[in-house]
Structures are given as C-alpha cells and as structure tokens.
Design a protein around this motif. Sequence first.
Motif, short mmCIF file in Angstrom:
data_model
loop_
_atom_site.label_atom_id
_atom_site.label_comp_id
_atom_site.label_asym_id
_atom_site.label_seq_id
_atom_site.Cartn_x
_atom_site.Cartn_y
_atom_site.Cartn_z
N ASP A 1 0.82 -1.21 0.00
CA ASP A 1 0.00 0.00 0.00
C ASP A 1 0.85 1.26 0.00
N ARG B 1 1.45 4.09 -4.66
CA ARG B 1 1.19 5.33 -3.92
C ARG B 1 2.41 6.24 -3.95
N LYS C 1 -3.83 -3.45 -2.87
CA LYS C 1 -4.92 -3.19 -1.92
C LYS C 1 -4.59 -1.95 -1.12
N ILE C 2 -5.45 -0.92 -1.24
CA ILE C 2 -5.18 0.35 -0.56
C ILE C 2 -6.23 0.58 0.52
N LYS C 3 -5.77 1.06 1.67
CA LYS C 3 -6.67 1.34 2.78
C LYS C 3 -7.22 2.75 2.68
N ASP C 4 -6.37 3.71 2.37
CA ASP C 4 -6.76 5.11 2.27
C ASP C 4 -6.72 5.57 0.82
N LYS C 5 -7.37 6.69 0.55
CA LYS C 5 -7.40 7.24 -0.79
C LYS C 5 -6.00 7.59 -1.28
N GLY D 1 -9.89 -1.10 -3.22
CA GLY D 1 -10.20 -0.90 -1.82
C GLY D 1 -10.60 0.50 -1.44
N ASN D 2 -10.18 1.50 -2.23
CA ASN D 2 -10.54 2.88 -1.93
C ASN D 2 -10.42 3.70 -3.19
N SER E 1 -14.74 -0.14 -2.85
CA SER E 1 -15.12 -1.20 -1.93
C SER E 1 -16.26 -0.73 -1.05
N ASN F 1 -16.21 -1.00 1.90
CA ASN F 1 -15.55 -0.49 3.11
C ASN F 1 -15.22 1.00 3.02
#
Length: 392
Positions: free
Chosen positions: A58, A65, A84-88, A111-112, A130, A132
């Motif tokens: 990520d 990123r 797979k990214i958690k934040d934008k 993911g985002n 997602s 999420n």
Amino acid sequence: MIACYNKIFLLIGGLFCAHTSMQAQTQQALAFEGAEGYGAFAQGGKVGETYHVTNLADSGKGTFRDAVSVPGRTVVFDVSGVIKIKDKIAVSPNTTIAGQTAPGEGVVVYGNGVSFASNTIVRYMRFRGSINMSKGACTVVLDNLKDLIMDHCSIQWGRWDNLHIKGSSNITLQHCIIGEGIDPQRFGALFEDPKNITIHHCLWIDNQSRNPKAKAGIEYINNVVYNYGVNGFVGGHSAADHYQDIIKNYFIAGPNSSTKFIGMFTATDHVYHSGNFADLDKDGVLNGRPVVDADFVEATATLLSKRSNESPAGVKIEDAATAYANVVANAGASLKRDAVDLRLIGYLKSLGKSGEIFKTEDAAGGQAELNVSEKKSKKSKARNQKAVTLSR
C-alpha cells in the motif's frame, strides 16, 4: 484617418493571433497514438523521470502510492497483481500511468478511491472501490482539473458513483468500463459542470442510473449502456444550461432495466442526437430500433439541429452496431482482461439475458487475485520500453 488605420491593424492582428492559437492547439502532440477527444493533448509526465513500481504494498518505496506522490513522473510496472489500498490515493499533476507495462494480467488498485490532477495520462489500469469506503465515496475523482485522458481503464465499485467529474475541462474517457456501482446509490457517474468532455467507446454496465448524469458540455459518442436500472443516460435537469451531444450509442436493456434508457432531462438540457439505437426486448439478439426525437421530447429536453461540442482531436465515429462490437472486443484494461471484466463482457454479450446490479463487490464475486508476476517476458519488456519512449 490614422486612428482608422490603427483600428484596422489591431483587428487584423487579433484575427491573426486567434488563427495562430487555433493552429497551435490542433498541431500539438497527442498524448499517444490513438488519443482522441478533448483530452487528447494531455502530456502527462513526458518531461520528468520514470518510476518503476516494484511491489504491491500500500505504501513505501516502489509502491504505486509512492510513484504518483511526486509530479512529473512516468509510472511503469515491474509487477502485476492487486494493489490493496486502505486510504485514498491522490495522484500528482503532470503524471503518466502506463498500466500497459505490467506483466501478466496487469494491475488492480482496489479498496478505496483515487483522485487525479491536471495534465495526466492513464492507460490500461483497473480502479475498484469497496463497500468499506465511506458511503459518499467515488472510485475515481476528476475534479477541478484540466487536460486528462483515461484510455482502456476499468472503473468499478464506487459507493456514491463510480466516477465523479466536477468543474474540469479538456477530459477524455475512451475504451473504458464504468460499471457495478454498489450501495448505497449504485450509480455510474456524476458530471457536475465540466466543459469539453469526450466519452467514447466506453461500456456503462450494471449501474442503477447515471450512465452518466450529464450536467456538462459533453460529446458522448459510440458508447454502450447495458443493464441500466431505473435510467440510462441522465440529463442535468438543473437551472443551468447544459449541452449534450449524444451520437451513435447503443442502449441495451438487461434483466434489471426499465424502458427509460434516457431520462430526467429538462428544457435546460440542450441535446443534439444522431444515429443512436435502443434494444429493449431482452431477447439475446442485437436488434434495436433507432432513437428518435420523441424519446427526448418525452424527457422534455431542448433539441438542437447541430452539435455543440466537437473536439479538435475528433473521434473516429462508427455506426452504433460497429461501436457495440468494438466495445465488446476492446473496452476496459483489455490487453488481458481479468475475471471481473470478463464477467461483465459476458453479461453484455448475452444481450438482455444476464447481468445484475449488485449491492456489494462480494455479492458480485469479489476481487480475485491476479496472475502475479515479477518476471517480464520479452514481449512485456518491449512494451514497457515503448511506453517509456513514447512518453518522452
């Protein structure tokens, strides 16, 4: 008399400058061979460094990123797989993202959401949100920018809309898939007052509505809209004036579709339409009927007799049936389609028999892992080098 001559010289000089400016615009370099529409002259990272994405993490060195965090880069991929990214992720301006350089099945950013900035070229990428994400999130955001082209990209699983464009200009989306918006709205795209927008040869599929919602100055050419829900292409229906050129598209009903393949126009929507077809019988055969003035009059649009939008790098326009075949063969990150896009193309080819508007990406089958590869074949190495060379 002298004052009169001065006015004449000023007028001639002004006309000469305007002519020179128009010539410069039409003679500047295309983003790449095959770039069309208003965004065709974006230059991306052609004058900057080349950054190699070497892993699927990520964040950190060698990640996507990190690659897009600095302006003026051409981003190439030494790996394939799901990022797979958690934040934008916010992409910096003056960037080229060359997804065609990835080996194997290419890459997915999952993911985002991802937002973009001015003067950007994006090719052969998959961006998927997602459930999420926050419920108001879109997968791809192209707000308040100018000069951008997205070519052969797949954009899915946005919660509010898959795609959002606000206050931008000189944008092209070509040969893309915009589909499967998820809860709470399950919408395709919202365009809020952008100008000079070209959307051509894109597949809009399994969205409840907004394919797109066009509060915009837009040329919408040779697209396919399949298995829309309550509405297909939606007008701006606002107090402001909007100008939509809708040319040789194919609207095809699927299992979840109403008869409203266009809708929600008002008199402030100024529509030129030509050569469009609508296939509403869901019988598995491409046998649509021509779209006529009455379809738009019923939606209360103001009809025009000539186009309002025509980009300097004009789109090579096909008849609607040929455009359908082109979309089936080429839309999305189609160098090697992954399972999600193959499923969507399968729905489309059923011509009314299959397709579904899902509430979550898991209900649609989820994001499977791709064929992960860090070892490039000779063919992919050559493609990588060609992409870097063309970006200079």
